[in-house]
Design a protein around this motif. Structure first.
Motif, PDB file in Angstrom:
ATOM      1  N   HIS A 247       0.851  -1.197   0.000  1.00  0.00           N
ATOM      2  CA  HIS A 247       0.000   0.000   0.000  1.00  0.00           C
ATOM      3  C   HIS A 247       0.888   1.249   0.000  1.00  0.00           C
ATOM      4  O   HIS A 247       1.112   1.861   1.047  1.00  0.00           O
ATOM      5  CB  HIS A 247      -0.895   0.022   1.244  1.00  0.00           C
ATOM      6  CG  HIS A 247      -1.750  -1.181   1.415  1.00  0.00           C
ATOM      7  ND1 HIS A 247      -2.412  -1.473   2.591  1.00  0.00           N
ATOM      8  CD2 HIS A 247      -2.084  -2.176   0.560  1.00  0.00           C
ATOM      9  CE1 HIS A 247      -3.097  -2.592   2.446  1.00  0.00           C
ATOM     10  NE2 HIS A 247      -2.907  -3.037   1.221  1.00  0.00           N
ATOM     11  N   PRO A 248       1.388   1.681  -1.152  1.00  0.00           N
ATOM     12  CA  PRO A 248       2.333   2.803  -1.192  1.00  0.00           C
ATOM     13  C   PRO A 248       1.659   4.174  -1.193  1.00  0.00           C
ATOM     14  O   PRO A 248       1.996   5.059  -1.995  1.00  0.00           O
ATOM     15  CB  PRO A 248       3.093   2.552  -2.492  1.00  0.00           C
ATOM     16  CG  PRO A 248       2.073   1.913  -3.386  1.00  0.00           C
ATOM     17  CD  PRO A 248       1.204   1.067  -2.483  1.00  0.00           C
ATOM     18  N   HIS A 249       0.692   4.372  -0.289  1.00  0.00           N
ATOM     19  CA  HIS A 249      -0.004   5.671  -0.221  1.00  0.00           C
ATOM     20  C   HIS A 249       1.002   6.817  -0.111  1.00  0.00           C
ATOM     21  O   HIS A 249       1.917   6.778   0.712  1.00  0.00           O
ATOM     22  CB  HIS A 249      -0.929   5.709   0.993  1.00  0.00           C
ATOM     23  CG  HIS A 249      -2.098   4.783   0.903  1.00  0.00           C
ATOM     24  ND1 HIS A 249      -3.094   4.925  -0.036  1.00  0.00           N
ATOM     25  CD2 HIS A 249      -2.441   3.693   1.643  1.00  0.00           C
ATOM     26  CE1 HIS A 249      -4.003   3.968   0.132  1.00  0.00           C
ATOM     27  NE2 HIS A 249      -3.616   3.206   1.134  1.00  0.00           N
ATOM     28  N   GLY A 250       0.799   7.858  -0.921  1.00  0.00           N
ATOM     29  CA  GLY A 250       1.724   8.987  -0.907  1.00  0.00           C
ATOM     30  C   GLY A 250       1.402  10.048   0.119  1.00  0.00           C
ATOM     31  O   GLY A 250       2.238  10.892   0.420  1.00  0.00           O
ATOM     32  N   VAL A 251       0.178  10.050   0.652  1.00  0.00           N
ATOM     33  CA  VAL A 251      -0.319  11.051   1.619  1.00  0.00           C
ATOM     34  C   VAL A 251      -0.235  12.436   0.969  1.00  0.00           C
ATOM     35  O   VAL A 251      -1.071  12.759   0.131  1.00  0.00           O
ATOM     36  CB  VAL A 251       0.437  10.980   2.958  1.00  0.00           C
ATOM     37  CG1 VAL A 251      -0.319  11.784   4.028  1.00  0.00           C
ATOM     38  CG2 VAL A 251       0.584   9.524   3.423  1.00  0.00           C
ATOM     39  N   ALA A 262      14.518   6.397   4.236  1.00  0.00           N
ATOM     40  CA  ALA A 262      14.784   5.305   3.295  1.00  0.00           C
ATOM     41  C   ALA A 262      14.042   4.024   3.640  1.00  0.00           C
ATOM     42  O   ALA A 262      13.928   3.135   2.794  1.00  0.00           O
ATOM     43  CB  ALA A 262      16.281   5.026   3.232  1.00  0.00           C
ATOM     44  N   ASP A 263      13.535   3.897   4.882  1.00  0.00           N
ATOM     45  CA  ASP A 263      12.787   2.696   5.265  1.00  0.00           C
ATOM     46  C   ASP A 263      11.293   2.839   5.040  1.00  0.00           C
ATOM     47  O   ASP A 263      10.532   1.913   5.314  1.00  0.00           O
ATOM     48  CB  ASP A 263      13.066   2.332   6.732  1.00  0.00           C
ATOM     49  CG  ASP A 263      14.327   1.493   6.883  1.00  0.00           C
ATOM     50  OD1 ASP A 263      14.834   0.999   5.861  1.00  0.00           O
ATOM     51  OD2 ASP A 263      14.802   1.330   8.015  1.00  0.00           O
ATOM     52  N   ASP A 264      10.852   4.019   4.551  1.00  0.00           N
ATOM     53  CA  ASP A 264       9.479   4.196   4.098  1.00  0.00           C
ATOM     54  C   ASP A 264       9.455   4.018   2.580  1.00  0.00           C
ATOM     55  O   ASP A 264      10.446   4.276   1.898  1.00  0.00           O
ATOM     56  CB  ASP A 264       8.950   5.584   4.475  1.00  0.00           C
ATOM     57  CG  ASP A 264       8.783   5.758   5.983  1.00  0.00           C
ATOM     58  OD1 ASP A 264       8.569   4.748   6.671  1.00  0.00           O
ATOM     59  OD2 ASP A 264       8.879   6.903   6.457  1.00  0.00           O
ATOM     60  N   VAL A 265       8.328   3.588   2.053  1.00  0.00           N
ATOM     61  CA  VAL A 265       8.266   3.243   0.623  1.00  0.00           C
ATOM     62  C   VAL A 265       7.055   3.903  -0.030  1.00  0.00           C
ATOM     63  O   VAL A 265       5.913   3.581   0.296  1.00  0.00           O
ATOM     64  CB  VAL A 265       8.189   1.713   0.425  1.00  0.00           C
ATOM     65  CG1 VAL A 265       8.126   1.383  -1.063  1.00  0.00           C
ATOM     66  CG2 VAL A 265       9.382   1.020   1.075  1.00  0.00           C
ATOM     67  N   SER A 266       7.324   4.825  -0.941  1.00  0.00           N
ATOM     68  CA  SER A 266       6.268   5.423  -1.751  1.00  0.00           C
ATOM     69  C   SER A 266       6.214   4.709  -3.091  1.00  0.00           C
ATOM     70  O   SER A 266       7.008   3.806  -3.372  1.00  0.00           O
ATOM     71  CB  SER A 266       6.560   6.913  -1.966  1.00  0.00           C
ATOM     72  OG  SER A 266       7.690   7.058  -2.823  1.00  0.00           O
ATOM     73  N   GLY A 301      -4.391   5.746  -2.815  1.00  0.00           N
ATOM     74  CA  GLY A 301      -5.333   6.857  -2.894  1.00  0.00           C
ATOM     75  C   GLY A 301      -4.773   8.124  -2.293  1.00  0.00           C
ATOM     76  O   GLY A 301      -3.782   8.101  -1.552  1.00  0.00           O
ATOM     77  N   TYR A 302      -5.403   9.236  -2.632  1.00  0.00           N
ATOM     78  CA  TYR A 302      -5.098  10.539  -2.034  1.00  0.00           C
ATOM     79  C   TYR A 302      -6.375  11.113  -1.433  1.00  0.00           C
ATOM     80  O   TYR A 302      -7.412  11.187  -2.114  1.00  0.00           O
ATOM     81  CB  TYR A 302      -4.563  11.519  -3.080  1.00  0.00           C
ATOM     82  CG  TYR A 302      -3.124  11.264  -3.466  1.00  0.00           C
ATOM     83  CD1 TYR A 302      -2.082  11.695  -2.652  1.00  0.00           C
ATOM     84  CD2 TYR A 302      -2.813  10.585  -4.635  1.00  0.00           C
ATOM     85  CE1 TYR A 302      -0.759  11.463  -3.008  1.00  0.00           C
ATOM     86  CE2 TYR A 302      -1.493  10.349  -4.993  1.00  0.00           C
ATOM     87  CZ  TYR A 302      -0.466  10.795  -4.169  1.00  0.00           C
ATOM     88  OH  TYR A 302       0.837  10.550  -4.511  1.00  0.00           O
TER      89      TYR A 302
END
Length: 453
Positions: A247-251, A262-266, A301-302
């Protein structure tokens, strides 16, 4: 022309440029599981918009009985699955906890999310697959296991030192449930992962784990990808999956931008996740039924402002970013599914807060957002790569006409006709003229107009 040269040329021309792009999905349990006319209308519209897969929660706590021996209540999920199948789309079931309280191995805590029993979960997952195997081909094991609202504890803390726990709990759940689903539905695709895109440093037992840190602990490797075989990794046996959900939600971050940590994934940093999966798999920390894991984005989603003033983007920005996100997913050949998260906004709660998600293509009252108009015909102008890209999600045509309007002109001129692939995608690499506007026309629709700045 010599026969051999002619044959080679024929073979080159026959090879497609690339495989078809990802399938299109949608997920909105609030709308679908409620049933009735609103669900019927939504499902009909999803089909018209070109949706192929509908992700639905098979939520253990909603289905499970008051005791291990009590019968399950399948009615709500039965209706949802049947409604989707009858409309001509495919359900994807996320088999997930929390379960009933009796499913926890620490029931005295009064929290069903705490240390769920792998054996009980395997029984439930097998029952889901046995009941729906004739209508369902894909399953996801657990939802967002790196978030404490779905799985606890995330960590064990002693003073100020916290170590990850949830990845090891999740490994046990996957190892138990994966063979149970395959035993009941041998042809199924069973996806693992389904992590949320962001987290935090471990300071409390239910801090949200960053997805890359969760993945490394799940595969029992350290930050340098060296094997770990002590502590919770003692006697390590890897989990197996047929694909990896995420779930690479971009917020508030654009789809082509990476998060700061670097440990978060967009969406833009999926290649980093893929490299980690490959590295852990090669080292024996994960098993896949394929040469390497394909990625299934079962949520993206956004949220919009209005209504969400805290983490919402403007409705127009949502429309633009969702189209760019679809393009970003298409550019990655390992992405097999791209799912819009929410059809309709969740309502604002009584105290005026935004407890749910406001990432729908419609507001809570049913009014359309700009993103609804562009959903069926996403279009992106990639000036940096000299490329126009789009998709006819309805798949009602084999070709599109690309049109251009020069600066100062009112006349649109067809500049190319492009074939679509089996899922409606097309692209065209060309010289994009500064100041010119572009759009594409399919059998029944015209895309948004984009201008080369």
């Amino acid at each position: 022309m010599r026969p051999l040269l002619a044959l080679l040329l024929l073979l080159v021309l026959a090879v497609p440029a690339r495989a078809a792009g990802p399938e299109v999905g949608i997920a909105d349990d609030r709308t679908l599981l409620a049933g009735g006319p609103q669900a019927d209308a939504a499902v009909a519209e999803w089909l018209q918009l070109g949706v192929q897969q509908v992700r639905i929660y098979a939520l253990w706590s909603r289905i499970g009985g008051p005791s291990p021996d009590a019968p399950n209540d399948w009615a709500q999920l039965d209706h949802a699955v049947d409604r989707v199948v009858a409309a001509g789309m495919e359900p994807l079931l996320t088999v997930t906890g929390p379960g009933p309280l009796w499913s926890s191995r620490r029931g005295e805590r009064g929290d069903p999310r705490w240390d769920p029993s792998p054996a009980y979960f395997a029984e439930f997952a097998g029952a889901v697959a046995e009941r729906y195997g004739d209508r369902v081909d894909r399953y996801v094991l657990w939802n967002e296991p790196n978030i404490g609202s779905w799985l606890r504890p995330q960590a064990a803390c002693f003073g100020k030192v916290c170590t990850a726990v949830a990845p090891h709990l999740y490994r046990g759940l996957v190892r138990a449930a994966y063979p149970a689903i395959h035993a009941a539905d041998p042809g199924a695709t069973v996806l693992i992962g389904a992590m949320s895109s962001r987290g935090s440093d471990l300071r409390r037992e239910n801090s949200t784990l960053r997805p890359m840190a969760f993945l490394r602990a799940f595969g029992c490797v350290d930050g340098a990808y060296r094997k770990v075989r002590n502590g919770r990794c003692k006697g390590f046996v890897p989990a197996k999956g047929d694909g990896f959900a995420f779930h690479p939600h971009g917020v508030l971050t654009a789809p082509d931008r990476a998060f700061g940590n670097a440990d978060d994934v967009s969406l833009a940093s999926l290649p980093r996740l893929e490299r980690a999966l490959d590295r852990i798999q090669r080292g024996g920390g994960l098993k896949a039924s394929t040469r390497r894991f394909g990625l299934y984005i079962d949520e993206y989603g956004y949220q919009t402002n209005p209504p969400d003033r805290l983490v919402g983007v403007s409705p127009g920005q949502q429309s633009t970013w969702l189209q760019r996100a679809a393009y970003q997913a298409w550019r990655d050949p390992r992405v097999k599914l791209f799912t819009q998260y929410r059809w309709r906004d969740e309502p604002i709660v009584a105290d005026g807060s935004y407890a749910g998600w406001q990432s729908g293509l419609r507001y809570a009252d049913g009014r359309a957002k700009p993103s609804l108009k562009t959903f069926a015909t996403p279009f992106v102008l990639d000036a940096a790569r000299g490329r126009l890209w789009g998709q006819v999600r309805r798949r009602d045509t084999n070709t599109v006409n690309v049109q251009r309007r020069l600066a100062g002109s009112s006349r649109w001129r067809v500049v190319a006709t492009r074939r679509t692939d089996s899922r409606g995608y097309w692209s065209w690499s060309t010289r994009l003229i500064k100041g010119a506007s572009y759009r594409y026309v399919s059998a029944n629709a015209t895309s948004a107009t984009l201008k080369r700045g």
